[in-house]
Scaffold this active site. Structure first.
Site: not given
Length: 617
Positions: A69, A131-132, A181, A496
């Protein structure tokens, strides 16, 4: 259930239609000109993906399936930078949403217009540690321009219209829309909201500059002998390139840009002095130190530009043009603050100058321009040619020579600074993570640009450490036949970090060597079905860059370069921009001179110790 619903007709109607929240979302995105979405599905966002399936089937939208993502956010970010349109990305709830956070922060720091759609657990489950479930609204509050949680399907169209308006007007930025959802599944009487129908009370960015402030700015311009135009990313966002050019030429203003401002002014123009700041050109840093008038256009006086703030343009009066009133005076109090869209304000200044017939050049600035030209000759950017080895600068210069008009994305580190120093292309063709400095940005950014502008050459300049942050996106290039090219400037280090450890941490190279874990790049490319090329020697450089550009498909190039090359000039943290490390030796009055490696002060080459800081020379 959703599939049995009649499809609303394609005309832009405002007649209520019974449909799901997911349909309202997808149709609203289409109405706002969205053609590409970068994302990754998951449980909470499945109702939206189910509706997306139908839009893709009809050829109305294309979804680019990333492998992480974070890459979706970076691709949408770069899509916006290259086109000036709003980029769009999707992620599901929980880890899908949190994986977007770095990309959201990156867009926020660089003021990039982006709309992020996240799935969320159903409304009844919010707050139950389902959940999630993650409070992505709360997590992202400090790194977005605005946020929404859609509480019902009826408000989805309005939210999308407002999100696009907020993301793209005033100072651009990312806007988050979190959709539970069951809101995606819920049926409602859908009334589309068109882009021009948004009405937001209390949100009216100032566009035109104040007349008196414009007159005050002209008065300072009229009397300045050593003016300098300091251009930031706001000029790119405002599409002010033509106004910048006319403004500089009319008043004979030397022009320096920030990392974000590269491309706002033609760097081949004799008035250009390149980038300023920590790894800017010496002549830009000397110019900002000595100028008597600094005109800041869409720039925010950040620490990598200013160095020691109280010594930055300390001899100058300051005019500051910016659309965000919060930036004006935040780090440096201007003598003439002007809040407004920088393109509009510059046009106002130019119109006033035309009315009063200001000259197209000024005798007052000729001595100043001559002084800058002497600095340019004395302190040029260096391209080392070590015997038997290849320098990173050589690779970047050759790429720029063969592809001068390409869109360039970069990762973050030494390669980014060398690319900023040596690549000179047009507006919106330089795409780099500036404020957040995000390693892993370059490859997904190139992906986003190539999807947006498939007929243009798109090249990512990466480093061996940055590349490994998001190398899984090679699979996305393969699946969607995205012909972006990637060049890895491979020195076996976090370059760097190594440079700072050498300069400021007693050469204690703690966990910065990456050589042992670097994969065989050609085999890696082959595993993903991509052409791989390795460059080791100067003699093969031009031919292999030409081979990369000629290939009709994505290419991964491993350019193996010197391991100990440092990026110069460099302003040490907390030091004045005039005190740069790594300037070339110059001859003054027959005596060879040297810059102190610690404080940057100019010394006779015969000195054993710097009289300024006592460091050994």
């Amino acid at each position: 259930m959703v599939s049995s619903l009649p499809k609303p007709n394609d005309s832009l109607t405002t007649v209520p239609q019974r449909c799901s929240g997911a349909y309202a979302l997808m149709d609203s995105l289409k109405r706002h000109g969205v053609k590409h979405i970068f994302g990754y599905p998951g449980g909470a966002i499945l109702p939206i993906y189910d509706e997306l399936y139908r839009f893709e089937e009809r050829g109305e939208l294309q979804h680019i399936l990333v492998r992480h993502e974070q890459a979706a956010a970076h691709a949408a970010d770069a899509y916006a930078r290259a086109t000036g349109k709003v980029g769009v990305c999707f992620g599901t709830s929980g880890p899908g949403a949190t994986n977007l956070v770095t990309g959201i922060a990156n867009a926020h720091m660089d003021s990039i217009p982006m709309v992020i759609i996240t799935g969320q657990v159903s409304r009844a489950a919010i707050g139950s540690d389902a959940f999630q479930e993650t409070d992505i609204y709360g997590i992202t509050l400090p790194i977005v321009k605005h946020s929404y949680v859609a509480r019902n399907a009826r408000e989805v169209a309005r939210i999308v219209a407002e999100a696009f308006h907020i993301a793209s007007t005033g100072r651009p930025g990312p806007v988050l829309v979190d959709i539970p959802k069951d809101v995606g599944l819920e049926l409602c009487d859908y009334i589309p909201v068109e882009p021009g129908d948004v009405k937001l009370t209390g949100y009216r960015p100032t566009v035109k500059g104040n007349r008196r402030q414009i007159e005050a700015a002209l008065h300072l311009l009229e009397t300045a002998e050593k003016p300098l135009l300091y251009v930031g990313g706001g000029a790119i966002a405002a599409n002010a390139h033509a106004q910048i050019a006319e403004f500089a030429e009319r008043f004979q203003l030397p022009v320096t840009t920030t990392l974000m401002g590269i491309g706002a002014f033609d760097e081949h123009h004799p008035l250009s002095v390149g980038m300023l700041g920590m790894h800017g050109t010496a002549y830009a840093n000397f110019a900002v130190t000595e100028c008597d008038l600094l005109i800041a256009v869409g720039a925010r006086f950040d620490d990598r530009v200013t160095g020691k703030l109280d010594e930055f343009a300390s001899k100058a009066k300051v005019i500051h043009l910016d659309i965000d009133p919060a930036e004006v005076g935040k780090n440096r109090a201007p003598d003439v603050p002007i809040v407004g869209d920088v393109r509009v304000v510059l046009e106002q200044i130019l119109q006033k100058a035309r009315e009063f017939d200001y000259p197209t050049n000024s005798d007052r600035t000729q001595a100043w321009l001559a002084q800058i030209e002497r600095w340019r000759q004395d302190y040029p950017l260096q391209v080392p040619r070590p015997e038997g080895r290849l320098s990173p600068q050589e690779v970047i210069v050759e790429v720029g020579r063969q592809a001068p008009h390409a869109y360039y994305t970069t990762d973050v580190g030494q390669h980014q600074m060398w690319a900023a120093q040596f690549l000179k292309n047009g507006p919106r063709r330089w795409i780099s993570s500036a404020g957040l400095g995000t390693m892993g940005f370059g490859l997904p950014a190139a992906m986003g640009v190539k999807v947006a502008i498939p007929d243009e050459e798109v090249i990512c300049i990466s480093g061996d450490s940055s590349f490994q942050m998001n190398l899984q996106e090679l699979a996305t290039l393969t699946q969607f036949n995205i012909h972006a090219k990637t060049i890895i400037i491979n020195n076996g280090w976090q370059g760097m970090v190594r440079q700072w450890q050498e300069a400021f941490y007693g050469e204690r190279y703690s966990n910065s060597n990456m050589e042992a874990g670097m994969p065989d790049v050609e085999l890696l490319a082959q595993a993903y079905g991509i052409k791989g090329i390795t460059i080791r020697h100067r003699e093969e450089l031009a031919a292999k860059i030409a081979e990369m550009l000629a290939h009709d498909g994505p290419v991964l190039v491993n350019a193996i370069v010197t391991k100990d090359e440092n990026c110069y000039p460099m302003v040490a943290p907390g030091q004045s921009n005039a005190r740069m490390i790594g300037l070339p030796k110059i001859v003054t009055g027959g005596c060879e001179m040297l810059n102190c490696p610690s404080c940057g002060a100019v010394n006779s080459w015969n000195n054993k110790f710097c009289p300024e800081c006592g460091a050994k020379l």
